[in-house]
Design an enzyme around this catalytic site. Structure first.
Site, PDB file in Angstrom:
ATOM      1  N   VAL A 117      56.033 -20.690   1.137  1.00 53.75           N
ATOM      2  CA  VAL A 117      56.978 -21.542   1.859  1.00 53.75           C
ATOM      3  C   VAL A 117      56.248 -22.346   2.949  1.00 53.75           C
ATOM      4  O   VAL A 117      56.619 -23.488   3.252  1.00 53.75           O
ATOM      5  CB  VAL A 117      58.144 -20.693   2.412  1.00 53.75           C
ATOM      6  CG1 VAL A 117      57.740 -19.800   3.560  1.00 53.75           C
ATOM      7  CG2 VAL A 117      59.322 -21.581   2.792  1.00 53.75           C
ATOM      8  N   ASP A 118      55.224 -21.771   3.514  1.00 59.34           N
ATOM      9  CA  ASP A 118      54.420 -22.451   4.540  1.00 59.34           C
ATOM     10  C   ASP A 118      53.809 -23.744   3.972  1.00 59.34           C
ATOM     11  O   ASP A 118      53.920 -24.824   4.571  1.00 59.34           O
ATOM     12  CB  ASP A 118      53.323 -21.469   4.999  1.00 59.34           C
ATOM     13  CG  ASP A 118      52.622 -21.882   6.278  1.00 59.34           C
ATOM     14  OD1 ASP A 118      53.013 -22.898   6.875  1.00 59.34           O
ATOM     15  OD2 ASP A 118      51.677 -21.173   6.677  1.00 59.34           O
TER      16      ASP A 118
ATOM     17  N   TYR B 274      53.063 -11.361   1.501  1.00 60.64           N
ATOM     18  CA  TYR B 274      52.957 -10.209   2.410  1.00 60.64           C
ATOM     19  C   TYR B 274      53.621  -8.936   1.874  1.00 60.64           C
ATOM     20  O   TYR B 274      53.562  -7.883   2.503  1.00 60.64           O
ATOM     21  CB  TYR B 274      53.505 -10.568   3.796  1.00 60.64           C
ATOM     22  CG  TYR B 274      52.547 -11.400   4.632  1.00 60.64           C
ATOM     23  CD1 TYR B 274      51.270 -11.704   4.180  1.00 60.64           C
ATOM     24  CD2 TYR B 274      52.928 -11.871   5.887  1.00 60.64           C
ATOM     25  CE1 TYR B 274      50.399 -12.475   4.943  1.00 60.64           C
ATOM     26  CE2 TYR B 274      52.048 -12.637   6.662  1.00 60.64           C
ATOM     27  CZ  TYR B 274      50.796 -12.935   6.184  1.00 60.64           C
ATOM     28  OH  TYR B 274      49.932 -13.693   6.948  1.00 60.64           O
TER      29      TYR B 274
HETATM   30  P1  ADP Z   1      55.017 -14.286   3.363  1.00 54.63           P
HETATM   31  O1  ADP Z   1      53.526 -14.436   3.538  1.00 54.63           O
HETATM   32  O2  ADP Z   1      55.759 -14.147   4.667  1.00 54.63           O
HETATM   33  O3  ADP Z   1      55.359 -13.244   2.358  1.00 54.63           O
HETATM   34  P2  ADP Z   1      55.601 -16.384   1.377  1.00 54.63           P
HETATM   35  O4  ADP Z   1      55.668 -17.857   1.598  1.00 54.63           O
HETATM   36  O5  ADP Z   1      54.556 -15.876   0.455  1.00 54.63           O
HETATM   37  O6  ADP Z   1      55.480 -15.738   2.850  1.00 54.63           O
HETATM   38  O7  ADP Z   1      57.005 -15.861   0.859  1.00 54.63           O
HETATM   39  C1  ADP Z   1      58.152 -15.757   1.657  1.00 54.63           C
HETATM   40  C2  ADP Z   1      59.368 -16.085   0.808  1.00 54.63           C
HETATM   41  O8  ADP Z   1      59.530 -17.500   0.729  1.00 54.63           O
HETATM   42  C3  ADP Z   1      59.286 -15.574  -0.617  1.00 54.63           C
HETATM   43  O9  ADP Z   1      60.507 -14.906  -0.916  1.00 54.63           O
HETATM   44  C4  ADP Z   1      59.154 -16.848  -1.455  1.00 54.63           C
HETATM   45  O10 ADP Z   1      59.779 -16.705  -2.729  1.00 54.63           O
HETATM   46  C5  ADP Z   1      59.901 -17.844  -0.610  1.00 54.63           C
HETATM   47  N1  ADP Z   1      59.616 -19.274  -0.813  1.00 54.63           N
HETATM   48  C6  ADP Z   1      58.512 -19.871  -1.327  1.00 54.63           C
HETATM   49  N2  ADP Z   1      58.671 -21.213  -1.315  1.00 54.63           N
HETATM   50  C7  ADP Z   1      59.887 -21.484  -0.785  1.00 54.63           C
HETATM   51  C8  ADP Z   1      60.643 -22.672  -0.521  1.00 54.63           C
HETATM   52  N3  ADP Z   1      60.160 -23.896  -0.801  1.00 54.63           N
HETATM   53  N4  ADP Z   1      61.886 -22.546   0.038  1.00 54.63           N
HETATM   54  C9  ADP Z   1      62.381 -21.327   0.325  1.00 54.63           C
HETATM   55  N5  ADP Z   1      61.735 -20.174   0.107  1.00 54.63           N
HETATM   56  C10 ADP Z   1      60.501 -20.252  -0.448  1.00 54.63           C
END
Ligand code: ADP
Length: 166
Positions: A33-34, A121
């Protein structure tokens, strides 16, 4: 009226006062998501993040949203799951609480959260969903200034868990 909403989709598309980013301690971008938030917000977001000197796990920092429909991004750093005896649950609770406190401090009324820590994570999804929902509900009881919280799930498993718990 204070409401909690659940939607499935891409958090970068949401027209809310703030979307929350599940960032890492550098705040300089990453995957998941980042990465999606930085791509949609544009280069200026990274430029502002570079001024912030990172963020500790469980805490939160705010920037503008730039090319996003959302006016602000609240960057929080979720805990990586290391078996559960490393304060992971308290740190995840801190992510939700500190993000909401920051929203309130900036007079923001609508805020959207991704499922912090449940991607790379590896925080167990059911536990994470229970913490997210309980923390938000308890915060809203004391903070009527926050009008809407949206939980944005990306994968079907999280959507089903949130639907059951809400
Ligand atoms: P972390 O390192 O905190 O686990 P991630 O980005 O890997 O962060 O995942 C956090 C959540 O965000 C996951 O459930 C993933 O499926 C979700 N995610 C990834 N891309 C998006 C997006 N564009 N919008 C909303 N949620 C997302």
């Amino acid at each position: 009226m204070k409401t909690i909403e659940l939607i499935q989709g891409d958090i970068t598309q949401l027209n809310v006062d703030a979307i929350v980013n599940a960032a890492n301690t550098s705040l300089l971008g990453g995957g998941g998501v980042d990465g999606a938030i930085h791509r949609a917000a544009g280069r200026e977001l990274l430029d502002e993040c570079k001024q912030l000197n990172g963020c500790r796990t469980g805490e939160a920092k705010i920037t503008k949203g730039y090319s996003l429909p959302a006016r602000y991004v609240i960057h929080t750093v979720g805990p990586a799951w290391h078996g559960g005896n490393n304060n992971e649950e308290m740190l995840l609770e801190g992510c939700y609480k500190n993000s909401l406190l920051l929203a309130s401090k900036h007079q923001l009324k609508t805020i959207a959260f991704p499922n912090i820590s449940t991607g790379v994570y590896r925080f167990p999804k059911e536990k994470a969903a229970a913490i997210a929902i309980a923390t938000v509900k308890s915060f809203l009881l004391d903070h009527p200034e926050i009008e809407q919280v949206v939980f944005v799930t990306f994968d079907q498993e999280n959507f089903d868990l949130y639907q059951a718990l809400l």
